[in-house]
Motif scaffolding. Structure first.
Motif, PDB file in Angstrom:
ATOM      1  N   PHE A  37      13.661 -13.060  24.507  1.00  0.00           N
ATOM      2  CA  PHE A  37      12.364 -12.466  24.823  1.00  0.00           C
ATOM      3  C   PHE A  37      12.568 -11.293  25.782  1.00  0.00           C
ATOM      4  O   PHE A  37      13.601 -11.166  26.437  1.00  0.00           O
ATOM      5  CB  PHE A  37      11.414 -13.501  25.454  1.00  0.00           C
ATOM      6  CG  PHE A  37      11.860 -14.017  26.785  1.00  0.00           C
ATOM      7  CD1 PHE A  37      11.518 -13.361  27.960  1.00  0.00           C
ATOM      8  CD2 PHE A  37      12.640 -15.160  26.874  1.00  0.00           C
ATOM      9  CE1 PHE A  37      11.939 -13.833  29.195  1.00  0.00           C
ATOM     10  CE2 PHE A  37      13.065 -15.648  28.099  1.00  0.00           C
ATOM     11  CZ  PHE A  37      12.723 -14.983  29.258  1.00  0.00           C
ATOM     12  N   SER A  38      11.554 -10.441  25.848  1.00  0.00           N
ATOM     13  CA  SER A  38      11.634  -9.246  26.689  1.00  0.00           C
ATOM     14  C   SER A  38      10.294  -8.998  27.372  1.00  0.00           C
ATOM     15  O   SER A  38       9.246  -9.101  26.737  1.00  0.00           O
ATOM     16  CB  SER A  38      12.003  -8.029  25.820  1.00  0.00           C
ATOM     17  OG  SER A  38      11.974  -6.843  26.574  1.00  0.00           O
ATOM     18  N   ASP A  46      12.651  -2.736  30.686  1.00  0.00           N
ATOM     19  CA  ASP A  46      12.584  -3.987  29.931  1.00  0.00           C
ATOM     20  C   ASP A  46      13.643  -4.949  30.455  1.00  0.00           C
ATOM     21  O   ASP A  46      14.774  -4.555  30.757  1.00  0.00           O
ATOM     22  CB  ASP A  46      12.831  -3.728  28.447  1.00  0.00           C
ATOM     23  CG  ASP A  46      11.642  -3.063  27.780  1.00  0.00           C
ATOM     24  OD1 ASP A  46      10.526  -3.172  28.322  1.00  0.00           O
ATOM     25  OD2 ASP A  46      11.833  -2.435  26.732  1.00  0.00           O
ATOM     26  N   ASN A  48      15.403  -8.822  29.641  1.00  0.00           N
ATOM     27  CA  ASN A  48      15.579  -9.814  28.590  1.00  0.00           C
ATOM     28  C   ASN A  48      15.980 -11.177  29.130  1.00  0.00           C
ATOM     29  O   ASN A  48      16.706 -11.278  30.120  1.00  0.00           O
ATOM     30  CB  ASN A  48      16.651  -9.357  27.594  1.00  0.00           C
ATOM     31  CG  ASN A  48      16.285  -8.066  26.920  1.00  0.00           C
ATOM     32  OD1 ASN A  48      15.133  -7.877  26.532  1.00  0.00           O
ATOM     33  ND2 ASN A  48      17.241  -7.166  26.775  1.00  0.00           N
ATOM     34  N   THR A 159      10.234 -11.309  14.544  1.00  0.00           N
ATOM     35  CA  THR A 159       9.838 -10.531  15.714  1.00  0.00           C
ATOM     36  C   THR A 159       8.337 -10.703  15.936  1.00  0.00           C
ATOM     37  O   THR A 159       7.572 -10.886  14.985  1.00  0.00           O
ATOM     38  CB  THR A 159      10.165  -9.031  15.545  1.00  0.00           C
ATOM     39  OG1 THR A 159       9.483  -8.527  14.390  1.00  0.00           O
ATOM     40  CG2 THR A 159      11.657  -8.798  15.403  1.00  0.00           C
ATOM     41  N   GLY A 160       7.936 -10.640  17.205  1.00  0.00           N
ATOM     42  CA  GLY A 160       6.521 -10.784  17.512  1.00  0.00           C
ATOM     43  C   GLY A 160       6.227 -10.443  18.954  1.00  0.00           C
ATOM     44  O   GLY A 160       7.122 -10.079  19.719  1.00  0.00           O
ATOM     45  N   GLU A 161       4.958 -10.556  19.309  1.00  0.00           N
ATOM     46  CA  GLU A 161       4.508 -10.233  20.664  1.00  0.00           C
ATOM     47  C   GLU A 161       3.316 -11.112  21.002  1.00  0.00           C
ATOM     48  O   GLU A 161       2.519 -11.463  20.128  1.00  0.00           O
ATOM     49  CB  GLU A 161       4.123  -8.761  20.742  1.00  0.00           C
ATOM     50  CG  GLU A 161       3.693  -8.288  22.108  1.00  0.00           C
ATOM     51  CD  GLU A 161       3.369  -6.803  22.140  1.00  0.00           C
ATOM     52  OE1 GLU A 161       2.206  -6.463  22.426  1.00  0.00           O
ATOM     53  OE2 GLU A 161       4.278  -5.992  21.863  1.00  0.00           O
ATOM     54  N   LYS A 163       0.564 -12.189  24.624  1.00  0.00           N
ATOM     55  CA  LYS A 163       0.156 -11.910  26.001  1.00  0.00           C
ATOM     56  C   LYS A 163       0.236 -13.213  26.795  1.00  0.00           C
ATOM     57  O   LYS A 163      -0.454 -14.185  26.462  1.00  0.00           O
ATOM     58  CB  LYS A 163      -1.255 -11.324  26.027  1.00  0.00           C
ATOM     59  CG  LYS A 163      -1.370  -9.976  25.328  1.00  0.00           C
ATOM     60  CD  LYS A 163      -2.768  -9.411  25.467  1.00  0.00           C
ATOM     61  CE  LYS A 163      -2.955  -8.149  24.636  1.00  0.00           C
ATOM     62  NZ  LYS A 163      -2.020  -7.088  24.948  1.00  0.00           N
ATOM     63  N   GLU A 181       2.503  -8.401  28.300  1.00  0.00           N
ATOM     64  CA  GLU A 181       3.067  -8.470  26.956  1.00  0.00           C
ATOM     65  C   GLU A 181       4.486  -9.029  27.001  1.00  0.00           C
ATOM     66  O   GLU A 181       5.319  -8.570  27.774  1.00  0.00           O
ATOM     67  CB  GLU A 181       3.098  -7.094  26.285  1.00  0.00           C
ATOM     68  CG  GLU A 181       1.749  -6.537  25.930  1.00  0.00           C
ATOM     69  CD  GLU A 181       0.962  -6.022  27.132  1.00  0.00           C
ATOM     70  OE1 GLU A 181       1.595  -5.700  28.168  1.00  0.00           O
ATOM     71  OE2 GLU A 181      -0.275  -5.968  27.053  1.00  0.00           O
ATOM     72  N   ARG A 183       7.555  -9.654  24.337  1.00  0.00           N
ATOM     73  CA  ARG A 183       8.071  -9.444  22.984  1.00  0.00           C
ATOM     74  C   ARG A 183       9.230 -10.401  22.754  1.00  0.00           C
ATOM     75  O   ARG A 183       9.961 -10.730  23.692  1.00  0.00           O
ATOM     76  CB  ARG A 183       8.536  -7.990  22.817  1.00  0.00           C
ATOM     77  CG  ARG A 183       7.415  -6.982  23.001  1.00  0.00           C
ATOM     78  CD  ARG A 183       7.910  -5.557  22.844  1.00  0.00           C
ATOM     79  NE  ARG A 183       8.983  -5.215  23.762  1.00  0.00           N
ATOM     80  CZ  ARG A 183       8.808  -4.897  25.034  1.00  0.00           C
ATOM     81  NH1 ARG A 183       7.593  -4.897  25.562  1.00  0.00           N
ATOM     82  NH2 ARG A 183       9.835  -4.582  25.793  1.00  0.00           N
ATOM     83  N   VAL A 185      12.450 -11.727  19.840  1.00  0.00           N
ATOM     84  CA  VAL A 185      13.242 -11.540  18.627  1.00  0.00           C
ATOM     85  C   VAL A 185      14.067 -12.804  18.412  1.00  0.00           C
ATOM     86  O   VAL A 185      14.754 -13.257  19.324  1.00  0.00           O
ATOM     87  CB  VAL A 185      14.195 -10.330  18.736  1.00  0.00           C
ATOM     88  CG1 VAL A 185      15.050 -10.213  17.481  1.00  0.00           C
ATOM     89  CG2 VAL A 185      13.428  -9.043  18.990  1.00  0.00           C
TER      90      VAL A 185
END
Length: 194
Positions: A37-38, A46, A48, A159-161, A163, A181, A183, A185
């Protein structure tokens, strides 16, 4: 008439055998998979992290994966940001509250095949005791038979995002400190069990 009945029975048995033969399960090869995640730290870079303990199972009947059901579970306490003090803070009630909410889960509710090997996956994501529908992008990245084990392998990228505040995570921490947010992977390899 007797030959017709026998033919119909044979056809029915054949169709049933085909339906059974096409059922499959994709079992996660953990050694060759990752879930990262990021977030943005202080609005400038960013950052990780990852989860070390998780499992994904995919079941379906169609070779093009258009009818699969995806089930994912991660142990929230397995979060790893490479700094023990920070890990302990993220595990605390300020963020994940892993004692109270030990699991993070996702169960797909629909999968829509797009162009090529791309898919749109919608499902129920549960984090911090809150369940909401989220949408993921998925791509089948490859398929082969392992020459050593003779097992059929399939690669997938998700992949997704989301809140974090939608799930009540770190609500007292402003976006300027850590972005709302998140994100993620997931690069995953699966063994096909038919």
């Amino acid at each position: 008439m007797k030959k017709l009945k026998i033919s119909i029975i044979a056809l029915a048995v054949g169709l049933m055998s085909f339906a059974t033969a096409t059922n499959f399960t994709l079992e996660q090869d953990t050694v060759h998979s990752s879930f990262i995640f990021s977030v943005k730290h202080m609005g400038i870079a960013d950052f990780n992290g990852m989860f070390k303990k998780y499992d994904t199972k995919i079941t379906g009947t169609k070779a093009d994966l258009s009818d699969v059901v995806i089930e994912f579970t991660a142990e929230s306490a397995s979060i790893d940001t490479r700094v023990e003090k920070r890990d302990n803070h993220v595990k605390s009630a300020d963020f994940l509250d892993v004692q109270k909410y030990p699991k993070i889960t996702f169960v797909s509710t629909s999968v829509k095949k797009g162009k090529g090997e791309n898919y749109t996956v919608v499902g129920d994501f549960t984090l911090h005791g809150v369940t909401k529908s989220i949408t993921l992008n998925a791509e089948k990245t490859g398929e082969m038979v392992n020459p050593d084990s003779k097992e059929k392998k399939i690669g997938m990228k998700f992949t997704g995002e989301l809140k974090r505040k939608d799930f009540g995570v770190g609500e007292s921490f402003p976006d300027a400190v850590v972005s709302n947010e998140i994100r993620f992977v997931a690069d995953m390899e699966f063994t096909v069990a038919e």
